[in-house]
Design a protein around this motif. Structure first.
Motif, PDB file in Angstrom:
ATOM      1  N   THR A  85     -41.462  53.176 126.654  1.00  0.00           N
ATOM      2  CA  THR A  85     -41.181  51.808 127.091  1.00  0.00           C
ATOM      3  C   THR A  85     -41.239  50.884 125.891  1.00  0.00           C
ATOM      4  OG1 THR A  85     -42.099  52.189 129.299  1.00  0.00           O
ATOM      5  CG2 THR A  85     -41.929  49.902 128.566  1.00  0.00           C
ATOM      6  N   LEU A  86     -40.175  50.122 125.693  1.00  0.00           N
ATOM      7  CA  LEU A  86     -40.124  49.119 124.632  1.00  0.00           C
ATOM      8  C   LEU A  86     -40.220  47.744 125.265  1.00  0.00           C
ATOM      9  CD1 LEU A  86     -37.265  50.604 122.407  1.00  0.00           C
ATOM     10  CD2 LEU A  86     -39.730  50.976 122.226  1.00  0.00           C
ATOM     11  N   LEU A  87     -40.977  46.873 124.622  1.00  0.00           N
ATOM     12  CA  LEU A  87     -41.244  45.542 125.151  1.00  0.00           C
ATOM     13  C   LEU A  87     -40.627  44.503 124.229  1.00  0.00           C
ATOM     14  CD1 LEU A  87     -44.933  46.403 125.910  1.00  0.00           C
ATOM     15  CD2 LEU A  87     -43.190  46.040 127.640  1.00  0.00           C
ATOM     16  N   LEU A  88     -39.855  43.606 124.804  1.00  0.00           N
ATOM     17  CA  LEU A  88     -39.143  42.587 124.045  1.00  0.00           C
ATOM     18  C   LEU A  88     -39.676  41.199 124.396  1.00  0.00           C
ATOM     19  CD1 LEU A  88     -35.628  44.089 124.754  1.00  0.00           C
ATOM     20  CD2 LEU A  88     -36.781  44.175 122.559  1.00  0.00           C
ATOM     21  N   ASP A  89     -39.598  40.293 123.411  1.00  0.00           N
ATOM     22  CA  ASP A  89     -39.983  38.898 123.648  1.00  0.00           C
ATOM     23  C   ASP A  89     -41.405  38.797 124.186  1.00  0.00           C
ATOM     24  OD1 ASP A  89     -39.876  36.186 123.828  1.00  0.00           O
ATOM     25  OD2 ASP A  89     -38.453  36.097 125.486  1.00  0.00           O
ATOM     26  N   ASP A  90     -42.355  39.397 123.427  1.00  0.00           N
ATOM     27  CA  ASP A  90     -43.776  39.375 123.796  1.00  0.00           C
ATOM     28  C   ASP A  90     -44.024  39.945 125.188  1.00  0.00           C
ATOM     29  OD1 ASP A  90     -44.548  38.308 121.370  1.00  0.00           O
ATOM     30  OD2 ASP A  90     -44.442  36.243 122.069  1.00  0.00           O
ATOM     31  N   GLY A 114     -34.047  39.203 132.986  1.00  0.00           N
ATOM     32  CA  GLY A 114     -34.417  38.108 132.100  1.00  0.00           C
ATOM     33  C   GLY A 114     -33.323  37.744 131.134  1.00  0.00           C
ATOM     34  N   VAL A 115     -33.620  36.717 130.337  1.00  0.00           N
ATOM     35  CA  VAL A 115     -32.707  36.252 129.293  1.00  0.00           C
ATOM     36  C   VAL A 115     -33.294  36.665 127.952  1.00  0.00           C
ATOM     37  CG1 VAL A 115     -31.670  34.241 128.197  1.00  0.00           C
ATOM     38  CG2 VAL A 115     -31.893  34.325 130.688  1.00  0.00           C
ATOM     39  N   LEU A 116     -32.473  37.276 127.126  1.00  0.00           N
ATOM     40  CA  LEU A 116     -32.903  37.736 125.808  1.00  0.00           C
ATOM     41  C   LEU A 116     -32.119  36.952 124.756  1.00  0.00           C
ATOM     42  CD1 LEU A 116     -34.790  39.825 124.514  1.00  0.00           C
ATOM     43  CD2 LEU A 116     -32.869  41.435 124.498  1.00  0.00           C
ATOM     44  N   SER A 117     -32.829  36.331 123.825  1.00  0.00           N
ATOM     45  CA  SER A 117     -32.167  35.509 122.817  1.00  0.00           C
ATOM     46  C   SER A 117     -32.424  36.053 121.421  1.00  0.00           C
ATOM     47  CB  SER A 117     -32.623  34.053 122.931  1.00  0.00           C
ATOM     48  OG  SER A 117     -34.034  33.958 122.814  1.00  0.00           O
ATOM     49  N   ASP A 118     -31.830  35.406 120.435  1.00  0.00           N
ATOM     50  CA  ASP A 118     -31.860  35.867 119.048  1.00  0.00           C
ATOM     51  C   ASP A 118     -33.273  36.096 118.529  1.00  0.00           C
ATOM     52  OD1 ASP A 118     -29.130  35.504 119.091  1.00  0.00           O
ATOM     53  OD2 ASP A 118     -29.147  33.657 117.910  1.00  0.00           O
ATOM     54  N   ARG A 119     -33.426  37.177 117.742  1.00  0.00           N
ATOM     55  CA  ARG A 119     -34.589  37.421 116.894  1.00  0.00           C
ATOM     56  C   ARG A 119     -35.911  37.509 117.648  1.00  0.00           C
ATOM     57  NH1 ARG A 119     -34.265  39.604 112.436  1.00  0.00           N
ATOM     58  NH2 ARG A 119     -35.894  38.359 111.466  1.00  0.00           N
ATOM     59  N   LYS A 120     -35.868  37.957 118.885  1.00  0.00           N
ATOM     60  CA  LYS A 120     -37.113  38.158 119.626  1.00  0.00           C
ATOM     61  C   LYS A 120     -37.809  39.432 119.138  1.00  0.00           C
ATOM     62  CE  LYS A 120     -36.884  34.491 122.148  1.00  0.00           C
ATOM     63  NZ  LYS A 120     -37.798  33.377 121.836  1.00  0.00           N
ATOM     64  N   GLY A 121     -39.146  39.431 119.278  1.00  0.00           N
ATOM     65  CA  GLY A 121     -39.931  40.567 118.821  1.00  0.00           C
ATOM     66  C   GLY A 121     -39.777  41.794 119.705  1.00  0.00           C
ATOM     67  N   LEU A 122     -40.089  42.949 119.112  1.00  0.00           N
ATOM     68  CA  LEU A 122     -40.006  44.229 119.821  1.00  0.00           C
ATOM     69  C   LEU A 122     -41.255  45.041 119.536  1.00  0.00           C
ATOM     70  CD1 LEU A 122     -36.913  46.576 120.016  1.00  0.00           C
ATOM     71  CD2 LEU A 122     -39.133  47.488 119.359  1.00  0.00           C
ATOM     72  N   ASN A 123     -41.858  45.605 120.578  1.00  0.00           N
ATOM     73  CA  ASN A 123     -43.026  46.479 120.447  1.00  0.00           C
ATOM     74  C   ASN A 123     -42.805  47.737 121.276  1.00  0.00           C
ATOM     75  OD1 ASN A 123     -44.037  43.503 120.399  1.00  0.00           O
ATOM     76  ND2 ASN A 123     -45.632  44.625 119.329  1.00  0.00           N
ATOM     77  N   LEU A 152     -44.776  50.138 123.810  1.00  0.00           N
ATOM     78  CA  LEU A 152     -45.985  50.189 124.615  1.00  0.00           C
ATOM     79  C   LEU A 152     -46.852  51.360 124.160  1.00  0.00           C
ATOM     80  CD1 LEU A 152     -47.529  49.019 127.045  1.00  0.00           C
ATOM     81  CD2 LEU A 152     -46.310  50.650 128.500  1.00  0.00           C
ATOM     82  N   GLY A 153     -48.097  51.077 123.802  1.00  0.00           N
ATOM     83  CA  GLY A 153     -48.991  52.111 123.297  1.00  0.00           C
ATOM     84  C   GLY A 153     -48.987  52.258 121.800  1.00  0.00           C
ATOM     85  N   GLY A 154     -48.117  51.490 121.098  1.00  0.00           N
ATOM     86  CA  GLY A 154     -48.077  51.554 119.643  1.00  0.00           C
ATOM     87  C   GLY A 154     -47.416  52.828 119.159  1.00  0.00           C
ATOM     88  N   GLY A 155     -47.726  53.204 117.902  1.00  0.00           N
ATOM     89  CA  GLY A 155     -47.212  54.449 117.357  1.00  0.00           C
ATOM     90  C   GLY A 155     -46.025  54.298 116.431  1.00  0.00           C
ATOM     91  N   LEU A 156     -45.652  53.059 116.072  1.00  0.00           N
ATOM     92  CA  LEU A 156     -44.553  52.890 115.129  1.00  0.00           C
ATOM     93  C   LEU A 156     -45.064  53.115 113.710  1.00  0.00           C
ATOM     94  CD1 LEU A 156     -42.813  49.766 116.709  1.00  0.00           C
ATOM     95  CD2 LEU A 156     -42.326  52.198 117.076  1.00  0.00           C
ATOM     96  N   SER A 157     -44.231  53.726 112.873  1.00  0.00           N
ATOM     97  CA  SER A 157     -44.721  54.243 111.595  1.00  0.00           C
ATOM     98  C   SER A 157     -44.614  53.266 110.434  1.00  0.00           C
ATOM     99  CB  SER A 157     -43.944  55.522 111.240  1.00  0.00           C
ATOM    100  OG  SER A 157     -42.553  55.259 111.129  1.00  0.00           O
ATOM    101  N   LEU A 158     -43.992  52.122 110.611  1.00  0.00           N
ATOM    102  CA  LEU A 158     -43.795  51.224 109.477  1.00  0.00           C
ATOM    103  C   LEU A 158     -45.122  50.694 108.956  1.00  0.00           C
ATOM    104  CD1 LEU A 158     -42.258  47.908 110.868  1.00  0.00           C
ATOM    105  CD2 LEU A 158     -43.620  49.496 112.199  1.00  0.00           C
ATOM    106  N   GLY A 159     -45.214  50.485 107.626  1.00  0.00           N
ATOM    107  CA  GLY A 159     -46.447  50.054 107.000  1.00  0.00           C
ATOM    108  C   GLY A 159     -46.749  48.591 107.281  1.00  0.00           C
ATOM    109  N   ALA A 160     -47.950  48.164 106.838  1.00  0.00           N
ATOM    110  CA  ALA A 160     -48.388  46.800 107.148  1.00  0.00           C
ATOM    111  C   ALA A 160     -47.789  45.773 106.205  1.00  0.00           C
ATOM    112  CB  ALA A 160     -49.904  46.724 107.099  1.00  0.00           C
ATOM    113  N   VAL A 205     -49.356  42.973 124.119  1.00  0.00           N
ATOM    114  CA  VAL A 205     -48.097  43.640 124.439  1.00  0.00           C
ATOM    115  C   VAL A 205     -48.242  45.149 124.278  1.00  0.00           C
ATOM    116  CG1 VAL A 205     -45.687  43.912 123.734  1.00  0.00           C
ATOM    117  CG2 VAL A 205     -46.688  41.634 123.863  1.00  0.00           C
ATOM    118  N   GLU A 206     -48.875  45.580 123.181  1.00  0.00           N
ATOM    119  CA  GLU A 206     -48.951  47.015 122.903  1.00  0.00           C
ATOM    120  C   GLU A 206     -49.908  47.758 123.817  1.00  0.00           C
ATOM    121  OE1 GLU A 206     -49.234  48.628 119.072  1.00  0.00           O
ATOM    122  OE2 GLU A 206     -47.388  47.685 118.377  1.00  0.00           O
ATOM    123  N   ILE A 207     -51.045  47.142 124.144  1.00  0.00           N
ATOM    124  CA  ILE A 207     -52.054  47.886 124.906  1.00  0.00           C
ATOM    125  C   ILE A 207     -52.106  47.472 126.371  1.00  0.00           C
ATOM    126  CG2 ILE A 207     -53.455  48.418 122.876  1.00  0.00           C
ATOM    127  CD1 ILE A 207     -54.728  45.790 125.216  1.00  0.00           C
ATOM    128  N   GLY A 208     -51.409  46.404 126.730  1.00  0.00           N
ATOM    129  CA  GLY A 208     -51.386  45.957 128.121  1.00  0.00           C
ATOM    130  C   GLY A 208     -52.404  44.867 128.379  1.00  0.00           C
TER     131      GLY A 208
END
Length: 488
Positions: free
Chosen positions: A126-131, A154-163, A165-173, A252-255
């Protein structure tokens, strides 16, 4: 001394709303202790102008106001739509394109800023958009395309954030942009540097090395907003000077249901490791548009204060809201009300054992004395502010005045609960002379009165960091003269 001293500190984010004439001075007057520069927005020139304005406003009002630079970090965002936004309905198929040349988005697809996302997700995620306002389920990965099904209308607009659910993305800080921003922040002389989306102690170590190389002595703030950060909370806390409960992306990531308990855990962990802790995100969110907070927001801020947070933070409320000064004034009232609920009996059974440093032992002895004799204040003569910070980890009955000749040390102490920084130069004085001079100085400022008893902590060599090894009990005599009652 007629007004009660507010022990919990307040951060306010700067932005377009605070650039208006008189607003920044109003924030300082209302009681802001630290301001936040959000490096996700603005240019280096804008940040420099705001730093200069803060320093000027603080000097005019005789206040110590710290500055926190908040790095953007690897925030994953969708790219722009051809029409600025699209309406999506549950059940619609919608694709995320992980390529640099993705066309402007439409109702069927949009590009994403993190091209490696295609390697980090799997069917069923599950991916979460716009917080979290919109959720999509991953159906399949087809080359550089992630096919999803929309779960919420819902309505999705430019440059909204994406997470995820549960984390696990590999990009560095730290991104390349963050590394540039660390150098810019060092040049501006900021007092705190916040690392967004940190995952481990290694992320904080890298940021510290870059900051030191750039000539910065800023305190490092670990923003806890990834699921992985919760798993590594203790090691991240140890590698940091300050910990921030960054409730937006973390929630958003942990609920949402897990967030209250985790907030208390993060605050408790920070205090146990003698670190400063900030609670942030949407604390008075309704005040972006309204002049008074909701009762739920009042309870949220108050509970954070009662849990022992050092500071509470305002984001959009001051950066872009309609009532920035009123938001700070409301935060002040709530903090003072909550602090009246404190139980000031210190449980020394829970205190740290096996102390290896003299300054920590002196701090603990000072707090023990305040439980057993009537004193008006604790006065820490300090170079770096370290003794005052350790004193603050106990819930003191009395204010802690952190006296230092160093501007940076005083501004860093401005974020610490129970500590009130005061400019005082003890260089060249003996510890006895410095202690008596400190009493006279505080008496002259109206912070001590004749007959008050105070505890003074200091070191044999006043210009050395970490050298606190002496405790004195003094009484304020006529004209602020100090009368010795005892020494340890």
């Amino acid at each position: 001394m007629s007004q009660p001293l507010r022990r919990t500190k307040i951060l306010a984010t700067l932005g377009p709303a605070t650039d208006a004439p008189g607003v920044l001075a109003g924030l300082v007057r209302a009681g802001v202790n630290v301001v936040r520069l959000n490096f996700s927005h603005g240019t280096p020139e804008q940040h420099a102008a705001r730093v200069a304005a803060v320093r000027e406003a603080a000097a005019e009002q005789g206040r110590e106001v710290g500055i926190l630079a908040d790095l953007q970090g690897p925030k994953i965002r969708i790219e722009k739509f051809a029409g600025g936004k699209v309406s999506l309905a549950a059940g619609d198929e919608f694709s995320l394109l992980c390529r640099a040349d993705a066309p402007p988005g439409d109702a069927g697809q949009v590009g994403v800023s993190y091209l490696g996302l295609v390697n980090d997700v799997h069917p069923g995620d599950t991916l979460l958009l716009d917080d979290g306002l919109m959720a999509v389920e991953v159906l399949a990965i087809e080359g550089d395309r992630i096919r999803t099904r929309v779960l919420t209308d819902g309505v999705l607009s430019d440059r909204k954030g994406l997470n995820r659910l549960g984390g696990g993305l590999s990009l560095g800080a730290l991104t390349d942009q963050d590394k540039d921003h660390i150098r810019i922040a060092a040049g501006l002389g900021v007092d705190f540097l916040a690392v967004s989306f940190c995952r481990s102690a290694a992320d904080m170590d890298e940021a510290r090395a870059l900051a030191v190389a750039a000539g910065s002595d800023a305190f490092l703030v670990a923003k806890i907003e990834r699921a992985e950060a919760i798993e590594n909370l203790v090691e991240i806390t140890r590698a940091s000077d300050v910990v921030m409960v960054a409730r937006g992306d973390l929630g958003v990531e942990i609920g949402d249901a897990e967030l209250p308990g985790l907030q208390k855990k993060i605050i408790r962990t920070a205090l146990e490791h003698n670190r400063i802790v900030i609670t942030a995100t949407q604390m008075l969110q309704s005040m972006v548009d309204n002049p008074i907070p909701t009762r739920a927001e009042v309870l949220d801020v108050a509970n954070s204060v009662i849990d022992g947070t050092d500071a509470v933070m305002l984001s959009a409320e001051t950066a872009s809201g309609s009532y920035p000064v009123k938001a700070v004034e409301a935060m002040v009232r709530i903090c003072l009300g909550a602090e009246r609920q404190f139980d000031h009996d210190t449980d020394f059974e829970k205190a740290q054992r096996g102390l290896e440093r003299a300054d920590q032992a002196i701090a603990m002895a000072s707090m023990f004395l305040t439980e057993h004799i009537d004193v008006r204040a604790i006065v820490a003569l300090t170079e770096s502010g370290g003794t005052a910070r350790f004193l603050s980890r106990f819930r003191s009955k009395v204010p802690i005045y952190g006296l230092s000749r160093h501007d940076g040390a005083r501004r860093r102490m401005a974020l610490v609960r129970d500590v009130f920084p005061v400019n005082f130069d003890s260089a060249g004085q003996s510890t006895r002379e410095a202690a008596r001079g400190a009493v006279r100085h505080l008496h002259g400022l109206g912070l001590l009165a004749e007959g008050d008893r105070v505890i003074i902590t200091s070191g044999d060599h006043m210009e050395l960091h970490g050298a606190t090894n002496t405790l004195r009990l003094l009484k304020v005599g006529p004209g602020g003269a100090a009368e010795g009652l005892g020494e340890l």
